[in-house]
Motif scaffolding. Structure first.
Motif, PDB file in Angstrom:
ATOM      1  N   GLU A   1       0.822  -1.212   0.000  1.00 14.96           N
ATOM      2  CA  GLU A   1       0.000   0.000   0.000  1.00 14.96           C
ATOM      3  C   GLU A   1       0.858   1.264   0.000  1.00 14.96           C
ATOM      4  OE1 GLU A   1      -4.291  -0.619   1.777  1.00 14.96           O
ATOM      5  OE2 GLU A   1      -2.776  -0.856   3.348  1.00 14.96           O
ATOM      6  N   MET A   2       1.990   1.216   0.665  1.00 12.15           N
ATOM      7  CA  MET A   2       2.874   2.387   0.660  1.00 12.15           C
ATOM      8  C   MET A   2       3.399   2.665  -0.747  1.00 12.15           C
ATOM      9  SD  MET A   2       4.284   4.900   2.212  1.00 12.15           S
ATOM     10  CE  MET A   2       4.106   4.592   3.985  1.00 12.15           C
ATOM     11  N   VAL A   3       3.871   1.624  -1.429  1.00 13.12           N
ATOM     12  CA  VAL A   3       4.423   1.789  -2.777  1.00 13.12           C
ATOM     13  C   VAL A   3       3.343   2.230  -3.755  1.00 13.12           C
ATOM     14  CG1 VAL A   3       5.479   0.582  -4.731  1.00 13.12           C
ATOM     15  CG2 VAL A   3       6.305   0.157  -2.407  1.00 13.12           C
ATOM     16  N   THR A   4       2.201   1.525  -3.756  1.00 20.41           N
ATOM     17  CA  THR A   4       1.127   1.887  -4.689  1.00 20.41           C
ATOM     18  C   THR A   4       0.512   3.235  -4.323  1.00 20.41           C
ATOM     19  OG1 THR A   4      -0.473   0.602  -3.362  1.00 20.41           O
ATOM     20  CG2 THR A   4       0.556  -0.511  -5.242  1.00 20.41           C
ATOM     21  N   GLY A   5       0.492   3.562  -3.032  1.00 20.37           N
ATOM     22  CA  GLY A   5      -0.043   4.857  -2.610  1.00 20.37           C
ATOM     23  C   GLY A   5       0.811   6.004  -3.105  1.00 20.37           C
ATOM     24  N   ILE A   6       2.128   5.834  -3.056  1.00 20.29           N
ATOM     25  CA  ILE A   6       3.050   6.879  -3.522  1.00 20.29           C
ATOM     26  C   ILE A   6       2.921   7.064  -5.033  1.00 20.29           C
ATOM     27  CG2 ILE A   6       5.484   7.448  -3.863  1.00 20.29           C
ATOM     28  CD1 ILE A   6       6.024   6.155  -1.116  1.00 20.29           C
ATOM     29  N   PHE A   7       2.921   5.966  -5.780  1.00 16.17           N
ATOM     30  CA  PHE A   7       2.882   6.072  -7.239  1.00 16.17           C
ATOM     31  C   PHE A   7       1.510   6.474  -7.767  1.00 16.17           C
ATOM     32  CE2 PHE A   7       6.775   3.548  -6.858  1.00 16.17           C
ATOM     33  CZ  PHE A   7       7.583   4.184  -7.797  1.00 16.17           C
ATOM     34  N   SER A   8       0.434   6.148  -7.019  1.00 13.11           N
ATOM     35  CA  SER A   8      -0.910   6.522  -7.465  1.00 13.11           C
ATOM     36  C   SER A   8      -1.358   7.858  -6.891  1.00 13.11           C
ATOM     37  CB  SER A   8      -1.918   5.434  -7.073  1.00 13.11           C
ATOM     38  OG  SER A   8      -2.061   5.358  -5.660  1.00 13.11           O
ATOM     39  N   LYS A   9      -0.499   8.505  -6.081  1.00  8.67           N
ATOM     40  CA  LYS A   9      -0.791   9.807  -5.461  1.00  8.67           C
ATOM     41  C   LYS A   9      -1.948   9.730  -4.477  1.00  8.67           C
ATOM     42  CE  LYS A   9       2.192  11.717  -8.315  1.00  8.67           C
ATOM     43  NZ  LYS A   9       3.527  12.141  -7.866  1.00  8.67           N
ATOM     44  N   SER A  10      -2.137   8.570  -3.828  1.00  5.66           N
ATOM     45  CA  SER A  10      -3.268   8.392  -2.911  1.00  5.66           C
ATOM     46  C   SER A  10      -2.823   8.438  -1.453  1.00  5.66           C
ATOM     47  CB  SER A  10      -3.970   7.056  -3.184  1.00  5.66           C
ATOM     48  OG  SER A  10      -4.930   6.780  -2.176  1.00  5.66           O
ATOM     49  N   MET A  11      -3.287   9.469  -0.722  1.00  5.79           N
ATOM     50  CA  MET A  11      -3.002   9.545   0.705  1.00  5.79           C
ATOM     51  C   MET A  11      -3.801   8.510   1.481  1.00  5.79           C
ATOM     52  SD  MET A  11      -0.587  11.423   1.653  1.00  5.79           S
ATOM     53  CE  MET A  11      -0.947  11.148   3.388  1.00  5.79           C
ATOM     54  N   GLY A  12      -4.934   8.099   0.932  1.00  2.00           N
ATOM     55  CA  GLY A  12      -5.730   7.067   1.591  1.00  2.00           C
ATOM     56  C   GLY A  12      -4.955   5.765   1.695  1.00  2.00           C
ATOM     57  N   LEU A  13      -4.299   5.368   0.593  1.00  2.00           N
ATOM     58  CA  LEU A  13      -3.506   4.139   0.601  1.00  2.00           C
ATOM     59  C   LEU A  13      -2.263   4.279   1.478  1.00  2.00           C
ATOM     60  CD1 LEU A  13      -3.612   2.909  -3.119  1.00  2.00           C
ATOM     61  CD2 LEU A  13      -4.768   1.914  -1.140  1.00  2.00           C
ATOM     62  N   VAL A  14      -1.617   5.447   1.417  1.00  2.00           N
ATOM     63  CA  VAL A  14      -0.430   5.675   2.249  1.00  2.00           C
ATOM     64  C   VAL A  14      -0.792   5.585   3.730  1.00  2.00           C
ATOM     65  CG1 VAL A  14       1.286   7.389   2.965  1.00  2.00           C
ATOM     66  CG2 VAL A  14       0.803   7.050   0.531  1.00  2.00           C
ATOM     67  N   ALA A  15      -1.907   6.240   4.116  1.00  2.00           N
ATOM     68  CA  ALA A  15      -2.336   6.228   5.507  1.00  2.00           C
ATOM     69  C   ALA A  15      -2.736   4.821   5.939  1.00  2.00           C
ATOM     70  CB  ALA A  15      -3.501   7.187   5.714  1.00  2.00           C
ATOM     71  N   ASP A  16      -3.427   4.089   5.058  1.00  4.73           N
ATOM     72  CA  ASP A  16      -3.826   2.722   5.397  1.00  4.73           C
ATOM     73  C   ASP A  16      -2.609   1.828   5.531  1.00  4.73           C
ATOM     74  OD1 ASP A  16      -5.678   0.741   6.006  1.00  4.73           O
ATOM     75  OD2 ASP A  16      -5.796   0.049   3.941  1.00  4.73           O
ATOM     76  N   SER A  17      -1.557   2.108   4.755  1.00  4.53           N
ATOM     77  CA  SER A  17      -0.323   1.320   4.894  1.00  4.53           C
ATOM     78  C   SER A  17       0.282   1.535   6.279  1.00  4.53           C
ATOM     79  CB  SER A  17       0.690   1.714   3.812  1.00  4.53           C
ATOM     80  OG  SER A  17       1.290   2.965   4.087  1.00  4.53           O
ATOM     81  N   LEU A  18       0.183   2.767   6.805  1.00  5.91           N
ATOM     82  CA  LEU A  18       0.691   3.042   8.153  1.00  5.91           C
ATOM     83  C   LEU A  18      -0.154   2.320   9.202  1.00  5.91           C
ATOM     84  CD1 LEU A  18       1.548   6.845   7.932  1.00  5.91           C
ATOM     85  CD2 LEU A  18       3.083   4.885   7.723  1.00  5.91           C
ATOM     86  N   ASP A  19      -1.458   2.177   8.922  1.00  8.89           N
ATOM     87  CA  ASP A  19      -2.314   1.418   9.840  1.00  8.89           C
ATOM     88  C   ASP A  19      -1.913  -0.052   9.836  1.00  8.89           C
ATOM     89  OD1 ASP A  19      -4.789   1.304  11.566  1.00  8.89           O
ATOM     90  OD2 ASP A  19      -5.384  -0.084   9.990  1.00  8.89           O
TER      91      ASP A  19
END
Length: 264
Positions: A101-119
């Motif tokens: 989720e961190m990798v796909t969140g960064i490349f897709s510009k999604s803070m939702g995925l980045v935040a969920d990766s931290l969860d």
């Protein structure tokens, strides 16, 4: 021997169960603990008073309430030899999806995925702490908990700064299809983790119900990111993604504070 039934109103996934196990690990009077996550109930078999147990549970601030204490004849408790293996399994699943989720969140510009990766990373911390605490001294366990809690807070703070930057900046729209697809896989991963953990319980608790899965914060977060992805596409705006990202980061902070309580 006595058994005391508690209602734990904020115990809605195995992460809270592991926090409670770690908090009560050093109490010699405790002989066994049975967790009923769907109904948010905890039964503790113990000898001696219950005051220390109530005090320690209260420090976690999970909404604990003692229901009743009664005598019991039960003295033989079967140990689950596969518990350590299961903890490693769910830790691995959570950490894998943290990276994904961190990798796909960064490349897709999604803070939702980045935040969920931290969860997901927060859950990995909890399972990892449970494993590291085995055979360790109480002071060592507290040091590990503090380190994990502060690291989690730092990551969440960086996430908040990124949300603000994107809110006031001109960032491209997140890729809504990536948000939805990855979140669906994360939802399935959380369901597998819950199933594996519940499978290790007694027969009375082993039957997995769909209603239990959807009471988990992790499942709700995954659904929230999916909805945010749909809204991003529908409204042609990144605001839904930033909103769900902020909500998840707040939950990450709350989880970090719970971990830090173990270090006191």
């Amino acid at each position: 021997m006595e058994k005391t039934l508690f209602e734990i109103t904020k115990m809605d996934c195995p992460s809270e169960e592991n926090l409670i196990r770690m908090k009560l690990q050093g109490v010699s009077d405790i002989k066994n603990m049975l967790f009923d996550i769907p109904n948010r109930k905890l039964t503790i078999y113990h000898s001696g008073g219950i005051d220390q147990i109530e005090k320690l549970l209260g420090e976690l601030k999970l909404g604990d309430k003692k229901i009743k204490t009664e005598q019991t004849e039960e003295i033989n408790f079967a140990e689950n030899s596969n518990q350590r293996k299961l903890l490693w399994t769910v830790l691995g699943i959570n950490f894998l999806f943290f990276v994904l989720e961190m990798v796909t969140g960064i490349f897709s510009k999604s803070m939702g995925l980045v935040a969920d990766s931290l969860d997901m990373l927060a859950d990995s911390f909890v399972y990892g702490l449970s494993l590291l605490a085995v055979g360790r001294t109480l002071s060592r366990k507290k040091q590990i908990a503090k380190l994990a809690g502060y690291f989690q807070i730092v990551l969440a703070f960086i996430g908040f700064l990124e949300v603000l930057r994107r809110f006031f900046g001109t960032e491209k729209l997140p890729n809504f299809s990536t948000m939805i697809v990855v979140s669906i896989f994360a939802l399935l991963a959380n369901g597998i983790c819950l199933y594996l953990l519940q499978k290790s319980k007694s027969k009375k608790e082993a039957h997995m119900k769909a209603s239990m899965i959807f009471t988990s914060n992790d499942i709700i977060i995954n659904l929230g990111v999916i909805c945010a992805g749909l809204l991003v596409n529908w409204l042609n705006s990144n605001k839904p993604d930033l909103i769900i990202g902020t909500i998840v980061l707040i939950l990450v902070i709350q989880g970090a504070m719970r971990i830090l309580k173990l270090g006191k």
